[in-house]
Design a protein around this motif. Structure first.
Motif, PDB file in Angstrom:
ATOM      1  N   ARG A 155       0.883   7.297  -6.480  1.00  0.00           N
ATOM      2  CA  ARG A 155      -0.208   8.278  -6.609  1.00  0.00           C
ATOM      3  C   ARG A 155       0.168   9.647  -6.058  1.00  0.00           C
ATOM      4  O   ARG A 155      -0.689  10.518  -5.925  1.00  0.00           O
ATOM      5  CB  ARG A 155      -1.452   7.736  -5.908  1.00  0.00           C
ATOM      6  CG  ARG A 155      -2.077   6.532  -6.626  1.00  0.00           C
ATOM      7  CD  ARG A 155      -3.369   6.042  -5.996  1.00  0.00           C
ATOM      8  NE  ARG A 155      -3.142   5.294  -4.768  1.00  0.00           N
ATOM      9  CZ  ARG A 155      -3.343   5.760  -3.557  1.00  0.00           C
ATOM     10  NH1 ARG A 155      -3.757   7.001  -3.387  1.00  0.00           N
ATOM     11  NH2 ARG A 155      -3.125   5.014  -2.490  1.00  0.00           N
TER      12      ARG A 155
ATOM     13  N   ASP B 240       1.840  10.458  -3.032  1.00  0.00           N
ATOM     14  CA  ASP B 240       1.980  10.690  -1.593  1.00  0.00           C
ATOM     15  C   ASP B 240       3.455  10.971  -1.276  1.00  0.00           C
ATOM     16  O   ASP B 240       4.324  10.117  -1.479  1.00  0.00           O
ATOM     17  CB  ASP B 240       1.493   9.453  -0.838  1.00  0.00           C
ATOM     18  CG  ASP B 240       1.509   9.643   0.681  1.00  0.00           C
ATOM     19  OD1 ASP B 240       2.593   9.930   1.227  1.00  0.00           O
ATOM     20  OD2 ASP B 240       0.447   9.478   1.307  1.00  0.00           O
TER      21      ASP B 240
ATOM     22  N   ASP C 182       2.001   1.734  -3.524  1.00  0.00           N
ATOM     23  CA  ASP C 182       0.879   2.250  -4.313  1.00  0.00           C
ATOM     24  C   ASP C 182       0.646   3.735  -4.024  1.00  0.00           C
ATOM     25  O   ASP C 182       0.410   4.529  -4.941  1.00  0.00           O
ATOM     26  CB  ASP C 182      -0.391   1.446  -3.993  1.00  0.00           C
ATOM     27  CG  ASP C 182      -1.601   1.945  -4.767  1.00  0.00           C
ATOM     28  OD1 ASP C 182      -1.575   1.852  -6.022  1.00  0.00           O
ATOM     29  OD2 ASP C 182      -2.558   2.422  -4.133  1.00  0.00           O
ATOM     30  N   ALA C 183       0.723   4.111  -2.748  1.00  0.00           N
ATOM     31  CA  ALA C 183       0.539   5.525  -2.383  1.00  0.00           C
ATOM     32  C   ALA C 183       1.624   6.387  -3.021  1.00  0.00           C
ATOM     33  O   ALA C 183       1.358   7.510  -3.469  1.00  0.00           O
ATOM     34  CB  ALA C 183       0.566   5.669  -0.860  1.00  0.00           C
TER      35      ALA C 183
ATOM     36  N   ALA D  22       5.220   8.631   1.315  1.00  0.00           N
ATOM     37  CA  ALA D  22       5.397   7.300   0.739  1.00  0.00           C
ATOM     38  C   ALA D  22       6.522   7.314  -0.299  1.00  0.00           C
ATOM     39  O   ALA D  22       7.331   6.387  -0.372  1.00  0.00           O
ATOM     40  CB  ALA D  22       4.100   6.815   0.105  1.00  0.00           C
TER      41      ALA D  22
ATOM     42  N   ALA E  50       0.834  -1.205   0.000  1.00  0.00           N
ATOM     43  CA  ALA E  50       0.000   0.000   0.000  1.00  0.00           C
ATOM     44  C   ALA E  50       0.869   1.256   0.000  1.00  0.00           C
ATOM     45  O   ALA E  50       0.493   2.286  -0.587  1.00  0.00           O
ATOM     46  CB  ALA E  50      -0.933  -0.006   1.213  1.00  0.00           C
TER      47      ALA E  50
END
Length: 394
Positions: free
Chosen positions: A298, A300, A294-295, A303, A291
């Motif tokens: 996107r 973040d 993945d963050a 992250a 996760a």
């Protein structure tokens, strides 16, 4: 005094070489077998006839040749009729498959592994998978054995297995392969291998590293391990403990590791390290670590910073391994696949700054071509080894 192998021994070796070639390369013409194995046509014909009589291969004319003249017969492995069972015991997942001669996954089952379930207690669940898989086995099919891939297996030489750390810290009391074989009611033995080892075997035989004889397969699940192939052969070590690269110390006095040391590579590139760097719960496991990746994809910021940090440490340890083993290829498996894809720039930068020029110039960095099936296909390869060594003895 014997001066060389007997005719029967030579025949047995040739049968094994032919079956192994077809098992790895798939449908192959007699002409190609003659060329690749260095045997004459009549010998190839006799060997394929013996293997066909044993129902290990079939022979047929090619569907289309595009050439004039009589086509060379094509030898095919009997994938549907000759099979092995393959099992994968992972941190959060249990998988089983029926794999045919030739490496084809014919059928498979998978389910979540209950949190904290010891490896030994997973055996009845895997046996239930097999009962389901057996329903689709055709009449007359031959079971040749089974292989088990275990994430972070300990004491590989005697087959005792467990995950280092957590509920599986202690080795299973009895050899896991024997326990599973008994549960299945099968006479043929099951061979147990470390997940990184068997995945390396599969990728070398059928995946990204087919053309490479010096390969490192890095795998992160319960911990960080490596399957190492040198000169085309798996490197297992004296007690079967090679490949524990996660416990290579990269930061003396660093974070405590489950092995009792400090500053192990695993503490800087493991799931917990990624979660801590992102300011998240460090005990979230595989799903939570993915996760974070993945963050990062996107946008973040925390992250992204965590992924870069772990990627930098990934490259740091990789450079040391490249300097030591001089591999042609390094494959990132398990959750390291996702980290590598997200932080390839940091990994390559560290590699370029630390690894010796002669070693780093030719090394290729890749992800598994076989994906999650690598562990199952590799486990099946362990099971097929006995058959391939002496095809007519089974």
């Amino acid at each position: 005094m014997r001066t060389g192998p007997s005719q029967e021994e030579v025949r047995r070796q040739n049968l094994g070489a032919l079956l192994r070639y077809v098992h790895i390369h798939g449908p192959t013409s007699r002409a190609e077998l003659t060329s690749e194995l260095g045997l004459n046509r009549s010998t190839i014909g006799a060997l394929t006839a013996d293997l066909a009589a044993a129902r290990l291969v079939t022979e047929a004319a090619p569907r289309e040749t595009g050439r004039a003249g009589r086509p060379s017969l094509v030898v095919r492995p009997e994938s549907e009729l000759v099979y092995a069972y393959a099992f994968s015991i992972e941190v959060d997942q249990l998988r089983a498959a029926r794999v045919g001669l030739g490496g084809e996954v014919l059928d498979h089952r998978a389910d979540d592994r209950p949190a904290g379930l010891p490896a030994a207690e997973a055996v009845p669940l895997l046996a239930e998978f097999v009962k389901d898989l057996q329903q689709a086995v055709p009449d007359g099919a031959v079971y040749v054995g089974g292989g088990v891939s275990v994430s972070r297996m300990m004491r590989r030489a005697d087959g005792k297995a467990g995950l280092s750390g957590g509920a599986d810290a202690a080795a299973v009391g009895e050899p896991l392969g024997a326990v599973l074989a008994a549960e299945l009611g099968a006479e043929r033995p099951l061979v147990v291998g470390n997940a990184a080892d068997v995945a390396a075997l599969a990728e070398h035989a059928r995946g990204a590293a087919v053309s490479c004889d010096n390969v490192i397969y890095l795998h992160r699940d319960a911990g960080v391990d490596a399957g190492i192939i040198v000169g085309g052969r798996r490197l297992t070590g004296h007690a079967g403990q090679s490949g524990q690269v996660g416990h290579m110390v990269v930061l003396p006095g660093g974070r405590p590791c489950s092995c009792g040391s400090r500053g192990c590579w695993e503490t800087e590139i493991g799931d917990r390290a990624l979660l801590n760097a992102a300011g998240r719960d460090g005990d979230g496991g595989r799903g939570a670590a993915l996760a974070v990746v993945d963050a990062a994809s996107r946008g973040d910021a925390s992250a992204q910073a965590a992924v870069r940090q772990v990627g930098d440490w990934l490259g740091f340890g990789l450079a040391n391994l490249v300097n030591i083993f001089d591999p042609e290829m390094v494959i990132f498996g398990g959750t390291l696949r996702d980290v590598y894809l997200a932080a390839a720039a940091q990994v390559r930068s560290r590699l370029n700054s630390m690894a010796l020029t002669a070693a780093r110039e030719h090394v290729r960095l890749r992800t598994p071509q076989l994906g999650e099936d690598a562990a199952l296909i590799g486990a099946a390869e362990l099971a097929f080894e006995r058959l391939l060594a002496d095809p007519l003895s089974s």
